[in-house]
Design an enzyme around this catalytic site. Structure first.
Site, PDB file in Angstrom:
ATOM      1  N   ALA A 166       0.839  -1.202   0.000  1.00 44.48           N
ATOM      2  CA  ALA A 166       0.000   0.000   0.000  1.00 44.48           C
ATOM      3  C   ALA A 166       0.871   1.248   0.000  1.00 44.48           C
ATOM      4  CB  ALA A 166      -0.933  -0.018   1.197  1.00 44.48           C
ATOM      5  N   GLY A 219      11.982  -5.284  -8.362  1.00 40.97           N
ATOM      6  CA  GLY A 219      11.666  -6.709  -8.582  1.00 40.97           C
ATOM      7  C   GLY A 219      10.233  -6.887  -9.061  1.00 40.97           C
ATOM      8  N   GLU A 274       2.168  -0.593 -11.046  1.00 43.62           N
ATOM      9  CA  GLU A 274       3.559  -0.678 -10.530  1.00 43.62           C
ATOM     10  C   GLU A 274       4.487   0.310 -11.242  1.00 43.62           C
ATOM     11  OE1 GLU A 274       5.465  -4.067  -9.013  1.00 43.62           O
ATOM     12  OE2 GLU A 274       3.623  -4.894  -8.196  1.00 43.62           O
TER      13      GLU A 274
HETATM   14  N1  COS Z   1      16.475   1.194  -5.030  1.00 44.50           N
HETATM   15  C1  COS Z   1      17.013   1.723  -3.911  1.00 44.50           C
HETATM   16  N2  COS Z   1      16.905   3.031  -3.592  1.00 44.50           N
HETATM   17  C2  COS Z   1      16.260   3.822  -4.454  1.00 44.50           C
HETATM   18  C3  COS Z   1      15.703   3.351  -5.640  1.00 44.50           C
HETATM   19  C4  COS Z   1      15.834   1.973  -5.923  1.00 44.50           C
HETATM   20  N3  COS Z   1      15.337   1.449  -7.038  1.00 44.50           N
HETATM   21  N4  COS Z   1      15.116   4.375  -6.297  1.00 44.50           N
HETATM   22  C5  COS Z   1      15.299   5.472  -5.558  1.00 44.50           C
HETATM   23  N5  COS Z   1      15.992   5.134  -4.429  1.00 44.50           N
HETATM   24  C6  COS Z   1      16.434   6.042  -3.381  1.00 44.50           C
HETATM   25  C7  COS Z   1      17.399   7.061  -3.988  1.00 44.50           C
HETATM   26  O1  COS Z   1      18.716   6.548  -3.953  1.00 44.50           O
HETATM   27  C8  COS Z   1      17.216   8.260  -3.131  1.00 44.50           C
HETATM   28  O2  COS Z   1      17.973   8.134  -1.940  1.00 44.50           O
HETATM   29  P1  COS Z   1      19.088   9.246  -1.587  1.00 44.50           P
HETATM   30  O3  COS Z   1      18.318  10.551  -1.460  1.00 44.50           O
HETATM   31  O4  COS Z   1      19.671   8.769  -0.298  1.00 44.50           O
HETATM   32  O5  COS Z   1      20.023   9.248  -2.745  1.00 44.50           O
HETATM   33  C9  COS Z   1      15.743   8.205  -2.722  1.00 44.50           C
HETATM   34  O6  COS Z   1      15.344   6.847  -2.916  1.00 44.50           O
HETATM   35  C10 COS Z   1      14.893   9.143  -3.532  1.00 44.50           C
HETATM   36  O7  COS Z   1      15.016   8.778  -4.897  1.00 44.50           O
HETATM   37  P2  COS Z   1      14.566   9.718  -6.097  1.00 44.50           P
HETATM   38  O8  COS Z   1      15.172  11.079  -5.884  1.00 44.50           O
HETATM   39  O9  COS Z   1      14.871   9.023  -7.374  1.00 44.50           O
HETATM   40  O10 COS Z   1      13.010   9.822  -5.851  1.00 44.50           O
HETATM   41  P3  COS Z   1      11.867  10.589  -6.652  1.00 44.50           P
HETATM   42  O11 COS Z   1      10.942  11.214  -5.708  1.00 44.50           O
HETATM   43  O12 COS Z   1      12.458  11.446  -7.718  1.00 44.50           O
HETATM   44  O13 COS Z   1      11.027   9.382  -7.322  1.00 44.50           O
HETATM   45  C11 COS Z   1      10.320   7.852  -9.026  1.00 44.50           C
HETATM   46  C12 COS Z   1      11.482   8.565  -8.290  1.00 44.50           C
HETATM   47  C13 COS Z   1       9.521   8.755  -9.916  1.00 44.50           C
HETATM   48  C14 COS Z   1      11.044   6.821  -9.866  1.00 44.50           C
HETATM   49  C15 COS Z   1       9.370   7.165  -7.998  1.00 44.50           C
HETATM   50  O14 COS Z   1       8.558   8.105  -7.348  1.00 44.50           O
HETATM   51  C16 COS Z   1       8.497   6.101  -8.604  1.00 44.50           C
HETATM   52  O15 COS Z   1       8.951   4.983  -8.882  1.00 44.50           O
HETATM   53  N6  COS Z   1       7.185   6.404  -8.803  1.00 44.50           N
HETATM   54  C17 COS Z   1       6.224   5.423  -9.227  1.00 44.50           C
HETATM   55  C18 COS Z   1       5.654   4.754  -8.034  1.00 44.50           C
HETATM   56  C19 COS Z   1       5.070   3.421  -8.368  1.00 44.50           C
HETATM   57  O16 COS Z   1       5.643   2.623  -9.085  1.00 44.50           O
HETATM   58  N7  COS Z   1       3.914   3.164  -7.811  1.00 44.50           N
HETATM   59  C20 COS Z   1       3.261   1.927  -7.966  1.00 44.50           C
HETATM   60  C21 COS Z   1       2.754   1.565  -6.631  1.00 44.50           C
HETATM   61  S1  COS Z   1       2.544  -0.079  -6.416  1.00 44.50           S
HETATM   62  S2  COS Z   1       0.934  -0.502  -7.420  1.00 44.50           S
END
Ligand code: COS
Length: 370
Positions: free
Chosen positions: A117, A234, A354
């Site tokens: 969630a 994953g 996702e």
């Molecule tokens: N693995 C480990 N750490 C990660 C990571 C990953 N794949 N991706 C990001 N992080 C860490 C970063 O390293 C960063 O840490 P530091 O500040 O210590 O460097 C922190 O998380 C923030 O990362 P980032 O700045 O990239 O975050 P953003 O807010 O810019 O978000 C996206 C990035 C847009 C990629 C993210 O919000 C996302 O994936 N959104 C989609 C959400 C999603 O898939 N929802 C589906 C829900 S389940 S149905």
């Protein structure tokens, strides 16, 4: 470098194909029976180590399983994939010994169903903007907020819930919690009427002064966002496998249809064979991307770029293949109950959940540019 599955993987693939073909039903109802049969075979905890009640199989073998099940029923594939990669792995990777003992055997055995969630009305693609709050109180936290589009909402026994202990800290305030079905203050909404993956139940999840003991916090305060993102890496390979299944099923259906037409004396036009060949080649390309992402994930290395490429390419292909196959089969495929219609609707959903494929492009580009 090897480009083929091992003999052992081919034999597993055949086992999954037989299982999906003989045991998995399609229909409109929640696929309880499918999940029960999957649990009996150990498929609800396939990549979970044997010491925690799973089958101890590699991640690539688990991906082969999701692909084959999704060829027959992508909703069942989706429920198992979400349960495994973002419902069970949170505890396997980040849980304390006590949390593992309490939850993993039930999840891996399929007696419990897991869910994740994260999404909220104002925090879908921008997950870091979530505003569900976790206020520290004696012995734990009080959670308040509302989560949206939760796969297996209302069906799950355990939710990994993300909330912030301090919104001013941004991602560094986000924290993960394990919340059991039936907890006081946890309510699920009515199931969403979706365009695809209809047999998986999707609901909102309301958190109303929900008490979570400190023993059910997953990781440390502030670890939640990294936990969520690394789990989604994953999870997205599992969605990619659903895309492979749907693209493969669309092509298989069309090939069968065209052969029947040929047997009835109608020659396959060159234009149709060109389109079919394009799709078949792209499906092989998608497979290589998805299996490679699974291999990288299985080796324990961060796989953000590979997972996002696989998810984007395979689910875009699933939409393209199902759409073009509907064109190729023409009127026969225009009936609501034709499988291609279902494949198309399910494929569209895999592009979105996702992390939409636009989000996958952001992840890929950031990895390239950093
Ligand atoms: N693995 C480990 N750490 C990660 C990571 C990953 N794949 N991706 C990001 N992080 C860490 C970063 O390293 C960063 O840490 P530091 O500040 O210590 O460097 C922190 O998380 C923030 O990362 P980032 O700045 O990239 O975050 P953003 O807010 O810019 O978000 C996206 C990035 C847009 C990629 C993210 O919000 C996302 O994936 N959104 C989609 C959400 C999603 O898939 N929802 C589906 C829900 S389940 S149905």
């Amino acid at each position: 470098m090897t480009f083929s599955l091992s003999d052992e993987q081919i034999s597993k693939q055949q086992e999954f194909r037989r299982f999906a073909g003989e045991e998995i039903d399609t229909g409109d109802h929640y696929p309880q029976e499918n999940l029960k049969k999957a649990a009996q075979r150990g498929y609800m905890g396939y990549p979970v180590p044997a010491e925690w009640g799973g089958q101890g199989e590699g991640f690539l073998n688990y991906i082969l399983l999701i692909e084959e099940i999704s060829k027959v029923c992508a909703s069942t594939g989706a429920i198992i994939a979400v349960h495994t990669s973002v419902g069970t792995f949170p505890i396997l990777y980040f849980g304390t010994g006590q949390q593992k003992q309490r939850y993993l055997p039930g999840l891996a055995g399929g007696e419990m169903l897991g869910a994740f969630a994260l999404t909220e009305a104002g925090a879908g693609s921008d997950a870091a903007a979530l505003s569900a709050s976790a206020t520290p109180v004696e012995g734990g936290y009080r959670l308040n907020g509302c989560k949206l589009f939760i796969t297996s909402g209302g069906q799950a026994d355990l939710y990994t819930v993300f909330a912030t202990v301090d919104k001013s800290k941004g991602v560094k305030g986000i924290t993960a919690f394990l919340v059991e079905r039936g907890a006081d203050g946890l309510a699920t909404g009515t199931p969403e009427k979706k365009m695809g993956l209809n047999r998986s139940q999707t609901t909102e999840l309301r958190l109303e002064d929900l008490f979570v003991p400190v023993t059910n916090r997953l990781g440390n305060e502030g670890d939640g966002f990294t936990i969520a993102m690394s789990l989604l890496d994953g999870g997205r390979i599992g969605i990619a496998a659903q895309g492979l299944g749907l693209a493969g099923a669309s092509i298989d259906y069309t090939v069968r249809y065209l052969k029947e037409q040929e047997a009835a004396g109608q020659k396959t036009e060159q234009g149709i064979s060109f389109a079919l060949a394009d799709l078949a080649a792209r499906l092989e390309a998608a497979r290589l991307l998805v299996y490679r992402a699974a291999a990288v994930k299985g080796s324990g290395v961060r796989c953000s770029k590979e997972a996002s490429m696989a998810k984007m390419f395979a689910t875009d292909l699933a939409v393209e293949a199902s759409t073009r196959c509907i064109d190729l089969c023409g009127l026969a495929a225009s009936r609501r109950d034709n499988p291609l219609t279902r494949y198309f609707c399910d494929a569209k959903a895999t592009q979105i959940y996702e992390g939409s494929n636009e989000i996958q492009r952001i992840v890929i580009a950031r990895q390239l540019l950093k």
